[in-house]
Design an enzyme around this catalytic site. Structure first.
Site, PDB file in Angstrom:
ATOM      1  N   HIS A  21       0.984  -1.390   0.041  1.00 67.35           N
ATOM      2  CA  HIS A  21      -0.036   0.182  -0.208  1.00 67.35           C
ATOM      3  C   HIS A  21       0.651   1.497  -0.108  1.00 67.35           C
ATOM      4  O   HIS A  21       0.582   2.411  -0.572  1.00 67.35           O
ATOM      5  CB  HIS A  21      -0.886   0.102   1.089  1.00 67.35           C
ATOM      6  N   ARG A 178      11.166 -17.226 -10.674  1.00 62.28           N
ATOM      7  CA  ARG A 178      10.945 -17.294 -12.014  1.00 62.28           C
ATOM      8  C   ARG A 178      12.066 -17.925 -12.788  1.00 62.28           C
ATOM      9  O   ARG A 178      13.312 -18.186 -12.452  1.00 62.28           O
ATOM     10  CB  ARG A 178      11.185 -15.701 -12.716  1.00 62.28           C
ATOM     11  N   THR A 179      11.556 -18.564 -13.709  1.00 64.10           N
ATOM     12  CA  THR A 179      12.467 -19.667 -14.726  1.00 64.10           C
ATOM     13  C   THR A 179      13.286 -18.988 -15.677  1.00 64.10           C
ATOM     14  O   THR A 179      12.956 -17.736 -15.841  1.00 64.10           O
ATOM     15  CB  THR A 179      11.696 -20.769 -15.457  1.00 64.10           C
TER      16      THR A 179
END
Length: 229
Positions: A21, A178-179
């Site tokens: 936020h 993440r690959t």
């Protein structure tokens, strides 16, 4: 009685939500500054790059908020839902999007009027996330197949993309994991989509797994329990 571990996890989730936020304000200012610069200077490569990275950051914050909100809720609002009513529109939209991309999305075994008990928004979003993942990384072909037995409903989403390495199959549901293929800047992913999927499915007492597809790419399989009234 709440354990110390549960209190720690809750505190971490609340901190993640608060940070997300707080990032909104500087991000909004950055978007406004970019728009003003474009108005004064016109289009240029530097501004386009800033805007691309800003949009990626915006997507990441959105995904963080969704993940934090879903993890923080011990129990989602639930109702009885028919599988075909829940995912029919998502499949129609995905077919249309695939056509625009020059790809084919097949549904050899469509969903039937099978009874599920869960949160409509969470289940719809999780399924759409998996299908869009297949659309993003496929070359030309995506397949979505539904199967049901006495215990539950299985959904197999297959694509003919590059797939992922075997050591990544159990890791891709971790936040920000993440690959090598997904790290390509052109993919536009945030590394949070499948973590959101796993969390939503787990909250519905189901599971999601990754494996090799017969199409040559990745298969994401979702299992959910059936719930008769």
């Amino acid at each position: 009685m709440v354990s110390a571990l549960e209190r720690m996890v809750t505190a971490q989730q609340r901190l993640l939500s608060d940070i997300s936020h707080e990032l909104r304000t500087p991000l909004t200012r950055l978007q406004l500054a970019t728009a003003l610069l474009r108005r004064r200077q016109g289009e240029n490569n530097e501004l386009n790059r800033i805007e691309t990275e800003t949009q990626r950051l915006d997507s990441m914050i959105n995904d963080l908020l969704v993940l934090s909100r879903n993890q923080h809720k011990n129990e989602l609002g639930r109702e009885y839902i028919r599988a075909d009513e829940l995912w029919g529109d998502v499949l129609d939209d995905a077919r249309f999007e695939a056509e625009q991309m020059g790809k084919t999305l097949d549904v050899p075994y469509p969903p039937g009027p099978w009874p599920l008990f869960g949160n409509r928004s969470a289940l719809e979003s999780a399924f759409e996330n998996v299908v869009r993942n297949a659309l993003r990384y496929s070359n030309t072909h995506i397949s979505v197949a539904f199967a049901v037995d006495n215990q539950g409903l299985t959904i197999n989403v297959d694509d003919d993309g590059p797939g992922i390495n075997p050591e990544d199959l159990e890791q891709i549901f971790r936040p920000f994991y993440r690959t090598d293929e997904a790290r390509d800047r052109a993919s536009g992913g945030t590394g949070l989509g499948l973590a959101i999927v796993e969390n939503a499915i787990r909250q519905h007492k189901g599971w999601v797994k990754a494996g090799d597809s017969s199409l040559g790419g990745l298969r994401l399989a979702i299992w959910l329990p059936l719930n008769e009234r």
